[in-house]
Design a protein around this motif. Structure first.
Motif, PDB file in Angstrom:
ATOM      1  N   HIS A  88       0.865   2.853 -11.261  1.00  0.00           N
ATOM      2  CA  HIS A  88       1.297   3.993 -12.065  1.00  0.00           C
ATOM      3  C   HIS A  88       0.392   4.188 -13.271  1.00  0.00           C
ATOM      4  O   HIS A  88      -0.011   5.310 -13.582  1.00  0.00           O
TER       5      HIS A  88
ATOM      6  N   ILE B  12      -1.891   7.413 -14.312  1.00  0.00           N
ATOM      7  CA  ILE B  12      -1.761   8.058 -15.623  1.00  0.00           C
ATOM      8  C   ILE B  12      -3.119   8.107 -16.322  1.00  0.00           C
ATOM      9  O   ILE B  12      -3.518   9.139 -16.863  1.00  0.00           O
TER      10      ILE B  12
ATOM     11  N   ALA C 274       8.939   6.395  -3.487  1.00  0.00           N
ATOM     12  CA  ALA C 274       7.882   7.375  -3.239  1.00  0.00           C
ATOM     13  C   ALA C 274       6.915   6.902  -2.152  1.00  0.00           C
ATOM     14  O   ALA C 274       5.879   7.520  -1.929  1.00  0.00           O
ATOM     15  N   THR C 275       7.258   5.791  -1.488  1.00  0.00           N
ATOM     16  CA  THR C 275       6.379   5.217  -0.463  1.00  0.00           C
ATOM     17  C   THR C 275       5.817   6.278   0.477  1.00  0.00           C
ATOM     18  O   THR C 275       6.543   7.111   0.995  1.00  0.00           O
ATOM     19  N   THR C 276       4.527   6.261   0.613  1.00  0.00           N
ATOM     20  CA  THR C 276       3.842   7.242   1.451  1.00  0.00           C
ATOM     21  C   THR C 276       2.793   6.518   2.282  1.00  0.00           C
ATOM     22  O   THR C 276       2.143   5.598   1.783  1.00  0.00           O
TER      23      THR C 276
ATOM     24  N   TYR D 236       7.199  10.540 -12.331  1.00  0.00           N
ATOM     25  CA  TYR D 236       6.532  11.171 -11.182  1.00  0.00           C
ATOM     26  C   TYR D 236       5.544  12.250 -11.616  1.00  0.00           C
ATOM     27  O   TYR D 236       4.524  12.466 -10.975  1.00  0.00           O
TER      28      TYR D 236
ATOM     29  N   PRO E  64       7.804  12.962  -1.577  1.00  0.00           N
ATOM     30  CA  PRO E  64       6.586  13.654  -1.202  1.00  0.00           C
ATOM     31  C   PRO E  64       6.288  13.489   0.289  1.00  0.00           C
ATOM     32  O   PRO E  64       6.718  12.515   0.913  1.00  0.00           O
ATOM     33  N   HIS E  65       5.589  14.438   0.817  1.00  0.00           N
ATOM     34  CA  HIS E  65       4.993  14.284   2.154  1.00  0.00           C
ATOM     35  C   HIS E  65       6.017  13.864   3.204  1.00  0.00           C
ATOM     36  O   HIS E  65       5.869  12.862   3.866  1.00  0.00           O
TER      37      HIS E  65
ATOM     38  N   GLU F 271      -6.302   8.635  -3.120  1.00  0.00           N
ATOM     39  CA  GLU F 271      -6.868   7.576  -2.294  1.00  0.00           C
ATOM     40  C   GLU F 271      -7.846   6.737  -3.117  1.00  0.00           C
ATOM     41  O   GLU F 271      -7.839   5.507  -3.057  1.00  0.00           O
TER      42      GLU F 271
ATOM     43  N   TYR G 154       0.171   3.801  -2.958  1.00  0.00           N
ATOM     44  CA  TYR G 154      -0.392   5.114  -2.663  1.00  0.00           C
ATOM     45  C   TYR G 154       0.634   6.202  -2.974  1.00  0.00           C
ATOM     46  O   TYR G 154       0.300   7.256  -3.527  1.00  0.00           O
ATOM     47  N   GLY G 155       1.891   5.923  -2.627  1.00  0.00           N
ATOM     48  CA  GLY G 155       2.955   6.907  -2.826  1.00  0.00           C
ATOM     49  C   GLY G 155       3.127   7.312  -4.277  1.00  0.00           C
ATOM     50  O   GLY G 155       3.190   8.503  -4.593  1.00  0.00           O
ATOM     51  N   VAL G 156       3.176   6.328  -5.161  1.00  0.00           N
ATOM     52  CA  VAL G 156       3.440   6.673  -6.566  1.00  0.00           C
ATOM     53  C   VAL G 156       2.221   7.365  -7.186  1.00  0.00           C
ATOM     54  O   VAL G 156       2.355   8.294  -7.975  1.00  0.00           O
TER      55      VAL G 156
ATOM     56  N   VAL H  90       0.823  -1.220   0.000  1.00  0.00           N
ATOM     57  CA  VAL H  90       0.000   0.000   0.000  1.00  0.00           C
ATOM     58  C   VAL H  90       0.855   1.268   0.000  1.00  0.00           C
ATOM     59  O   VAL H  90       0.501   2.255  -0.655  1.00  0.00           O
ATOM     60  N   GLY H  91       2.001   1.235   0.661  1.00  0.00           N
ATOM     61  CA  GLY H  91       2.871   2.417   0.725  1.00  0.00           C
ATOM     62  C   GLY H  91       3.358   2.857  -0.651  1.00  0.00           C
ATOM     63  O   GLY H  91       3.114   4.002  -1.058  1.00  0.00           O
ATOM     64  N   PRO H  92       4.025   1.965  -1.389  1.00  0.00           N
ATOM     65  CA  PRO H  92       4.455   2.330  -2.734  1.00  0.00           C
ATOM     66  C   PRO H  92       3.292   2.645  -3.680  1.00  0.00           C
ATOM     67  O   PRO H  92       3.388   3.563  -4.486  1.00  0.00           O
TER      68      PRO H  92
ATOM     69  N   MET I  70      -8.517   3.488   4.526  1.00  0.00           N
ATOM     70  CA  MET I  70      -8.497   2.821   3.233  1.00  0.00           C
ATOM     71  C   MET I  70      -8.394   1.306   3.380  1.00  0.00           C
ATOM     72  O   MET I  70      -8.969   0.545   2.616  1.00  0.00           O
TER      73      MET I  70
ATOM     74  N   ALA J 157       8.897   3.846  -7.535  1.00  0.00           N
ATOM     75  CA  ALA J 157       7.621   3.779  -6.817  1.00  0.00           C
ATOM     76  C   ALA J 157       7.873   3.513  -5.331  1.00  0.00           C
ATOM     77  O   ALA J 157       7.289   4.165  -4.459  1.00  0.00           O
TER      78      ALA J 157
ATOM     79  N   ALA K  74      -5.880   4.624  -5.556  1.00  0.00           N
ATOM     80  CA  ALA K  74      -5.137   3.569  -4.851  1.00  0.00           C
ATOM     81  C   ALA K  74      -6.078   2.429  -4.460  1.00  0.00           C
ATOM     82  O   ALA K  74      -5.747   1.249  -4.599  1.00  0.00           O
TER      83      ALA K  74
ATOM     84  N   ARG L 204       0.109   9.208  -5.544  1.00  0.00           N
ATOM     85  CA  ARG L 204       0.092  10.552  -4.975  1.00  0.00           C
ATOM     86  C   ARG L 204       1.112  11.456  -5.667  1.00  0.00           C
ATOM     87  O   ARG L 204       0.860  12.637  -5.907  1.00  0.00           O
ATOM     88  N   LYS L 205       2.259  10.888  -6.020  1.00  0.00           N
ATOM     89  CA  LYS L 205       3.282  11.638  -6.754  1.00  0.00           C
ATOM     90  C   LYS L 205       2.703  12.176  -8.054  1.00  0.00           C
ATOM     91  O   LYS L 205       2.912  13.318  -8.426  1.00  0.00           O
TER      92      LYS L 205
END
Lengths: 198, 271
Positions: free
Chosen positions: A98, A102, B57-59, A161, A124-125, A65, A51-53, A47-49, B65, B54, A68, A55-56
């Motif tokens: 990703h 896109i 960029a982990t967030t 990104y 980010p963040h 969200e 959501y992270g990518v 979930v981290g990568p 969720m 990716a 994701a 969000r980027k």
């Protein structure tokens, strides 16, 4: 920059961290057979990568969200389509993430807004507490990005990104289309070598 | 030509970063990829770079969720695998009547009629057409079920894919408690669609659960939806392996990890 650094495996599990990746691949096999516990574990790891990518690329938290969630559910629905021959499970999942991000920007009217985006190489963040592992990944990717020429780095970050097509990147950087294709490819070759991807 | 190829080849980077410009360009490049092994392996390597980016960029995702996704997964049916082999369906015993090499449209029609009328024998499209033209009620019923099927197809890509597969096998079998299960099997991709007709209604708290009963293990293939007018809407089952039979049992809601009652159906799946 030594591709043989042991921590290189952290973000390229498909080649270096065989065991870790095998676990993720195995998890996906169980997910494909409807195992919800396996999906829960997979969720926590990816979930981290994911959501992270997203969000980027999208920037907007609530849209990110939403996308994701769709992506993770797509992973559940289509787990049986995962083909290990095409790369590891981590790659499969982040590729879906990703692409969906896109898809979202290419289908919304925010195109004009997006074209004014600048490359955002910084993570980010930063205010969000993140796992140590993630910051190691970040550090290493940052180091490898720094090893690129400026145009290579900008092309890759604007594309990946920033969610820009290579045509848009060419326009943003005032370079010809042919040049931008080459810059992205050359930059990725250097990144690949720096990260130790085979 | 040579220039064109080279030009395409330099797109590996943009492709791996999902930065191609149009669907048309992606299609063109995909075609190129299928013929250019060095391009494909380059793309694989680049995708790993993208994966690293990716991960970098982990967030932390919103906590709420997690619950939402897990709950949604619990009520979302999974798609079958896509396996690009072309195993020819083999004839099986009389317990599994079949029509080989049905086209998608014919499969839809056949499953509609078979489900609705609970035919336990498969019929050729010709026979179905004859029956249809001779019997208005049959035609009306078939139209109704076909409409339901096409609606279901719109909502379920997996279903659409199986019913649209070039060659499918139609199987059907009566259960030991009455009623019939009708299966459209796509042996090439090891997936199937199953619908039932005329199964006995169950008391509250009981459900019909489908299983893939293999020589080594038994895997749940999901629950049958509640029947509407005696007919259950099509369900997709995935990941069929050689030797699997499609089983059906009555289980306490919301289903079991392994069967707890004797199967009322065990339909061999020729994959």
């Amino acid at each position: 920059m030594n591709p043989n650094d042991s921590d290189a495996s952290r973000f390229r599990p498909a080649t270096a961290d065989r065991r870790g990746e095998q676990d993720l691949d195995d998890l996906l096999v169980h997910v494909a057979r409807g195992d919800q516990d396996a999906f829960e574990t997979l969720y926590d790891r990816m979930v981290g990568p994911v959501y992270g990518v997203i969000r980027k690329v999208l920037r907007d938290p609530s849209q990110s969200e939403e996308v994701a969630q769709e992506v993770l559910l797509e992973v559940w629905r289509t787990a049986a389509r995962f083909d290990p021959a095409m790369g590891g499970a981590a790659t499969w999942v982040t590729t879906i993430a990703h692409r969906r991000a896109i898809d979202r920007i290419r289908s919304t009217t925010a195109a004009a807004d997006r074209e004014h985006r600048t490359a955002d190489v910084s993570p980010p963040h930063d205010e969000v507490a993140e796992a140590v592992e993630a910051s190691l990944d970040r550090e290493r990717v940052r180091r490898c990005l720094e090893g690129l020429t400026e145009v290579q780095r900008e092309s890759i970050t604007l594309a990946y990104y920033g969610g820009n097509s290579y045509r848009q990147v060419a326009e943003l950087l005032h370079v010809t289309l042919g040049a931008i294709k080459t810059r992205i490819r050359d930059g990725l070759i250097r990144m690949r070598d720096c990260l130790g991807v085979s | 030509m040579r220039f064109f190829r080279q030009d395409l080849h330099t797109l590996t980077g943009a492709y791996a970063l999902d930065a191609l410009d149009s669907a048309n360009e992606i299609t063109k490049f995909n075609r190129h990829l299928s013929r250019c092994q060095s391009c494909a392996s380059e793309v694989r390597g680049f995708r790993e770079v993208a994966t690293a980016m990716a991960f970098a960029a982990t967030t932390e995702a919103p906590l709420a969720m997690r619950e939402r996704v897990l709950a949604a997964a619990a009520r979302t049916r999974q798609l079958p695998p896509e396996i690009l082999t072309h195993a020819r369906p083999r004839r099986t015993g009389s317990s599994a009547p079949w029509i080989p090499w049905l086209s998608g449209a014919i499969a839809t029609a056949a499953i509609a009629v078979a489900v609705f009328f609970g035919f336990s024998q498969a019929h050729t499209q010709n026979e179905l057409n004859q029956a249809r033209s001779q019997n208005q009620a049959l035609a009306a019923a078939q139209t109704r079920v076909e409409a339901e099927l096409s609606q279901a197809r719109e909502h379920d890509q997996a279903l659409a894919q199986i019913l649209g597969a070039p060659h499918v096998t139609l199987l059907s079998q009566r259960t030991t408690k009455g009623g019939v299960a009708v299966v459209v099997l796509d042996a090439a991709t090891r997936k199937l669609v199953v619908a039932t007709s005329g199964l006995p209604a169950l008391p509250a708290g009981k459900v019909y659960q489908l299983w893939l009963i293999g020589p080594v293990k038994i895997v749940s293939a999901g629950l049958l939806p509640t029947a509407q007018a005696g007919v259950t809407t099509p369900v997709v089952a995935t990941g069929i392996v050689k030797g699997d039979k499609l089983g059906l049992t009555v289980e306490p809601a919301p289903g079991s990890k392994q069967p707890t009652t004797t199967p009322i159906l065990a339909l061999p799946l020729p994959v």
